[in-house]
Motif scaffolding. Structure first.
Motif, short mmCIF file in Angstrom:
data_model
loop_
_atom_site.label_atom_id
_atom_site.label_comp_id
_atom_site.label_asym_id
_atom_site.label_seq_id
_atom_site.Cartn_x
_atom_site.Cartn_y
_atom_site.Cartn_z
N GLU A 136 0.83 -1.21 0.00
CA GLU A 136 0.00 0.00 0.00
C GLU A 136 0.86 1.26 0.00
N LEU A 137 2.00 1.23 0.69
CA LEU A 137 2.91 2.38 0.68
C LEU A 137 3.42 2.66 -0.73
N ALA A 138 3.67 1.61 -1.49
CA ALA A 138 4.18 1.78 -2.85
C ALA A 138 3.10 2.27 -3.80
N GLN A 139 1.83 2.06 -3.48
CA GLN A 139 0.74 2.41 -4.39
C GLN A 139 -0.02 3.66 -4.01
N ARG A 140 -0.05 4.00 -2.73
CA ARG A 140 -0.88 5.12 -2.29
C ARG A 140 -0.28 6.45 -2.73
N TYR A 141 -1.12 7.31 -3.30
CA TYR A 141 -0.66 8.55 -3.92
C TYR A 141 0.08 9.46 -2.94
N ASP A 142 -0.45 9.63 -1.73
CA ASP A 142 0.16 10.56 -0.78
C ASP A 142 1.42 9.99 -0.12
N LEU A 143 1.65 8.69 -0.21
CA LEU A 143 2.82 8.10 0.42
C LEU A 143 3.84 7.52 -0.57
N LYS A 144 3.47 7.50 -1.87
CA LYS A 144 4.28 6.81 -2.87
C LYS A 144 5.73 7.32 -2.93
N ASP A 145 5.95 8.60 -3.10
CA ASP A 145 7.30 9.15 -3.23
C ASP A 145 7.70 9.96 -2.01
N SER A 146 7.14 9.62 -0.85
CA SER A 146 7.42 10.40 0.36
C SER A 146 8.74 10.00 1.01
N GLY A 147 9.27 8.85 0.66
CA GLY A 147 10.52 8.38 1.28
C GLY A 147 10.27 7.57 2.54
N ALA A 148 9.03 7.23 2.81
CA ALA A 148 8.71 6.44 4.00
C ALA A 148 8.99 4.97 3.73
N GLU A 149 9.56 4.29 4.72
CA GLU A 149 9.86 2.87 4.61
C GLU A 149 9.47 2.16 5.89
N ILE A 150 9.11 0.88 5.76
CA ILE A 150 8.85 0.06 6.94
C ILE A 150 9.68 -1.21 6.83
N SER A 151 10.08 -1.72 7.98
CA SER A 151 10.83 -2.98 7.99
C SER A 151 10.36 -3.82 9.18
N LEU A 152 10.51 -5.12 9.03
CA LEU A 152 10.08 -6.07 10.06
C LEU A 152 11.22 -7.03 10.35
N ASP A 153 11.50 -7.21 11.63
CA ASP A 153 12.44 -8.24 12.08
C ASP A 153 11.62 -9.29 12.82
#
Length: 165
Positions: A28-45
Motif C-alpha cells: 500500500e505504501l508503494a501504491q498510495r498517492y500521498d505516500l508513494k514518493d514520500s521516502g517512508a519505509e517500513i521494515s520487520l524483524d
C-alpha cells in the motif's frame, strides 16, 4: 471427589500474520498517492518481533503507522499487542519509530492479574508459570467467572484463554 478443572492465560501473537500485514502495508505504501514518493519505509524483524518505520516527518510516520494498524486489525491482531516507541531522529533529517510485538506476559503484569483474581474472592488457585498463568478450580463455573472478569479488565496487552479442561 471431582477432579480439578483449569485453563491457561497467555498473550501470544502469530508472527506470520504480522508478516502478512507488514507485506500488505508495504504494498500500500508503494501504491498510495500521498505516500508513494514520500521516502517512508517500513521494515520487520520477525525473530526480534520489531517493526521499524522510517519517514521524512512525524506526520508521514503517523500515516504509515495508521496503514500498518489497519492491516493488523484486518489480520485479527489486537493493536495493544504492538507497543510503539517515541520518534527518534534518523539520518537525513527524518524520523524513526520502532515498535515491539508483545509475546508472553511479563512478571509485573502476571502479578497484577494474580492480585486482581485473588481480590475477587473466588475459590480458585492461580499459579504463574513463566510467561503464562494457570487458573485451576474444582468448579467450572468459577473458571467462567474468572474469564468473564478478566475480559472486562485492561492490562495493556491482549489475553487469550487456552487449554480449558
Amino acid at each position: 471427589m471431582a477432579k480439578e478443572s483449569s485453563f491457561d492465560i497467555v498473550s501470544t501473537v502469530d508472527m506470520q500474520e504480522v508478516d502478512n500485514a507488514f507485506q500488505q502495508a508495504r504494498k500500500e505504501l508503494a501504491q498510495r498517492y500521498d505516500l508513494k514518493d514520500s521516502g517512508a519505509e517500513i521494515s520487520l524483524d520477525k525473530s526480534a518481533g520489531t517493526l521499524t518505520v522510517t519517514a521524512p516527518a512525524d506526520f508521514v510516520a503517523s500515516q504509515v503507522i495508521d496503514v500498518i494498524g489497519s492491516k493488523l486489525i484486518k489480520r485479527g491482531i489486537d493493536l495493544t499487542a504492538v507497543k510503539w516507541g517515541d520518534s527518534t531522529p534518523s539520518s537525513g533529517g527524518g524520523v524513526r519509530r520502532c515498535a515491539t510485538v508483545v509475546n508472553g506476559i511479563d512478571k509485573e503484569t502476571a502479578g497484577k492479574i494474580n492480585k486482581d483474581i485473588k481480590a475477587q474472592k473466588l475459590k480458585c488457585k492461580v499459579t504463574i508459570e513463566g510467561d503464562k498463568l494457570r487458573v485451576s478450580s474444582p468448579s467450572r463455573d468459577t473458571l467462567q467467572e474468572v474469564i468473564a472478569f478478566l475480559r472486562g479488565q485492561d492490562y495493556g496487552q491482549p489475553l487469550q484463554y487456552v487449554n480449558y479442561r
